[in-house]
Design a protein around this motif. Structure first.
Motif, mmCIF file in Angstrom:
data_model
loop_
_atom_site.group_PDB
_atom_site.id
_atom_site.type_symbol
_atom_site.label_atom_id
_atom_site.label_comp_id
_atom_site.label_asym_id
_atom_site.label_seq_id
_atom_site.Cartn_x
_atom_site.Cartn_y
_atom_site.Cartn_z
ATOM 1 N N GLY A 293 0.906 -1.200 0.455
ATOM 2 C CA GLY A 293 0.007 -0.006 -0.134
ATOM 3 C C GLY A 293 0.930 1.179 0.127
ATOM 4 O O GLY A 293 0.344 2.526 0.454
ATOM 5 N N ARG A 294 2.399 1.458 -0.586
ATOM 6 C CA ARG A 294 2.816 2.268 -0.791
ATOM 7 C C ARG A 294 3.877 2.354 -1.459
ATOM 8 O O ARG A 294 3.754 1.276 -2.027
ATOM 9 N N HIS A 295 5.075 3.537 -2.164
ATOM 10 C CA HIS A 295 5.352 3.579 -2.799
ATOM 11 C C HIS A 295 6.880 2.723 -2.325
ATOM 12 O O HIS A 295 7.044 3.429 -1.523
ATOM 13 N N ILE A 296 7.697 2.091 -3.210
ATOM 14 C CA ILE A 296 8.682 1.435 -2.373
ATOM 15 C C ILE A 296 9.881 1.181 -4.049
ATOM 16 O O ILE A 296 8.922 1.178 -5.139
ATOM 17 N N ARG A 297 11.127 1.469 -3.905
ATOM 18 C CA ARG A 297 12.073 1.064 -4.723
ATOM 19 C C ARG A 297 13.434 0.313 -4.299
ATOM 20 O O ARG A 297 13.859 0.524 -3.404
ATOM 21 N N LEU A 298 13.902 -0.594 -4.919
ATOM 22 C CA LEU A 298 14.558 -1.557 -4.578
ATOM 23 C C LEU A 298 15.764 -2.062 -5.535
ATOM 24 O O LEU A 298 15.607 -1.789 -6.579
ATOM 25 N N GLU A 299 16.542 -1.895 -4.906
ATOM 26 C CA GLU A 299 17.971 -2.256 -5.277
ATOM 27 C C GLU A 299 19.005 -3.168 -5.009
ATOM 28 O O GLU A 299 19.432 -3.732 -4.452
ATOM 29 N N ASN A 300 18.304 -4.198 -6.328
ATOM 30 C CA ASN A 300 18.033 -5.456 -5.826
ATOM 31 C C ASN A 300 18.224 -6.676 -7.412
ATOM 32 O O ASN A 300 17.707 -5.886 -8.037
ATOM 33 N N ARG A 301 19.346 -7.576 -7.470
ATOM 34 C CA ARG A 301 19.932 -7.722 -9.120
ATOM 35 C C ARG A 301 17.923 -8.510 -8.827
ATOM 36 O O ARG A 301 18.077 -8.748 -10.348
ATOM 37 N N THR A 302 17.309 -9.447 -8.147
ATOM 38 C CA THR A 302 16.373 -9.947 -8.404
ATOM 39 C C THR A 302 15.442 -9.122 -9.366
ATOM 40 O O THR A 302 14.425 -9.452 -10.274
#
Length: 401
Positions: A293-302
């Motif tokens: 229910g929110r904005h996220i940013r992911l820094e990972n290879r998968t």
């Protein structure tokens, strides 16, 4: 006027960024039957390569640099995409979906995918000093390796995943290594106090000096070369080589005048769409995760791979939210850590399999009574088998077909 083929797919796709997320977007489009024109714009001269090995196998010398390539030339050619390399993007007009490059090229398409990743953050004053490195690109890794082979004392600034991996690799190369940063243990922010405490023991046993808990204020140098790292306490840690691993910022400077919403990344909806015909993928994308229910940013290879597949689907008209259970891993010495889900700082942690003292265990992270994450230390299969508990805890929506 935008072109579409008879299936309603865009006639031309432009992918800005030639790393894992950009390449996977192209591969997924082709796998899903897309036959339109595809252009991939990359800022580096290299064909697409993988980043996780840079701090481990490439830095240690176990791999020749070319082993980090994601695909061989024949496989890339079979994608029937035009690769425009060594020419960074300099601007985007979303209305006409036209990207301007630093060399002055103008590339237009019916769908644009922003896959420009992140840039390493720098310390004040590091630019003018020899012997100071960041590690984000293949060229960075090779330059750092050359300095490590010639140096004796390394200070790693930043106790996160990357800093911890570099410290481990440099110790295996025989350097005197100090790891410094404001938190109390390696990867404290990423895995919480229990596991980061065990990581601290592991690094100490292997001979890394941990100088944690104080901020770094700058660098010292003589005759243009680094000599040390100055802490907030005014203590200076002497060094021949310094690596700055204090995180990264989304590479969005080229989008400043685009009119797109930029806030710790390119802001997107749950379909990874920033605006009609414009998508973002990988480390640069900040999208609405419906399960959270929110904005996220992911820094990972998968995520680079999984989100690219979702974006390819969205371009071709699939309408479903991208709401993954995140996954990342790290290898340090003989420890392999796999993390599924989210590990909030205030989570309750209990060991559900294995044994902490044997350093072979699965830890479960709970927040407000719900399982949010699972960490496996040298127990990859057992950790993966508990992933469903996170899905249940998140209440992630099922894909809508």
């Amino acid at each position: 006027m935008s072109m579409q083929d008879d299936t309603g797919a865009p006639g031309r796709v432009l992918v800005v960024g030639a790393s894992a997320s950009g390449l996977t977007t192209v591969e997924a489009l082709r796998r899903k039957g897309y036959t339109g024109a595809v252009t991939v714009l990359g800022d580096e001269p290299h064909a697409p390569y993988d980043r996780p090995p840079l701090s481990k196998q490439v830095l240690s010398g176990a791999w020749a640099p070319q082993r980090a390539a994601l695909r061989d030339q024949e496989t890339l050619s079979a994608l029937d995409a035009e690769f425009v390399l060594g020419d960074p993007a300099a601007g985007l007009d979303p209305a006409s979906r036209t990207v301007r490059t630093e060399s002055g090229r103008e590339l237009s398409a019916d769908a644009v995918v922003i896959a420009t990743g992140v840039r390493a953050r720098l310390l004040p004053g590091q630019d003018g000093l020899a012997g100071v490195h960041v590690l984000r690109t293949l060229d960075h890794a090779l330059a750092l390796r050359a300095d490590l082979l010639a140096g004796e004392r390394l200070v790693v600034v930043g106790e996160g995943v990357l800093g911890s991996e570099i410290a481990a690799t440099a110790r295996t190369l025989g350097l005197d290594v100090t790891l410094t940063g404001p938190l109390s243990a390696p990867m404290a922010l990423q895995v919480g106090p229990l596991v980061s405490g065990i990581l601290a023991d592991l690094h100490t046993e292997r001979g890394v000096k941990l100088r944690l808990g104080d901020g770094v204020v700058g660098l010292t140098g003589e005759r243009g070369r680094v000599t040390g790292v100055r802490l907030a306490t005014d203590e200076v840690l002497p060094a021949d080589v310094v690596v700055v691993a204090i995180g990264a910022s989304p590479a969005t400077e080229w989008l400043t005048d685009s009119g797109l919403a930029l806030d710790n990344g390119v802001v997107c909806d749950s379909r990874c769409r920033a605006e009609a015909g414009v998508y973002a993928v990988g480390d640069v994308a900040r999208w609405h995760h419906e399960g959270l229910g929110r904005h996220i940013r992911l820094e990972n290879r998968t995520n680079a791979t999984e989100q690219a597949m979702a974006v390819a689907g969205a371009i071709l008209g699939e309408d479903r939210p991208y709401a993954p259970v995140p996954y990342f891993w790290t290898d340090q010495y003989d420890a392999k850590l796999q993390v599924h889900g989210f590990l909030p700082a205030d989570a309750e942690v209990d060991v559900v399999e294995g044994d902490l003292t044997a350093r072979r265990f699965v830890a479960r992270y709970r927040s407000e009574g719900r399982v949010t994450g699972v960490l496996g230390w040298n127990m990859p299969r057992q950790a993966r088998m508990r992933r469903q508990e996170i899905v249940d805890g998140l209440g992630t929506p099922a894909p809508t077909h």
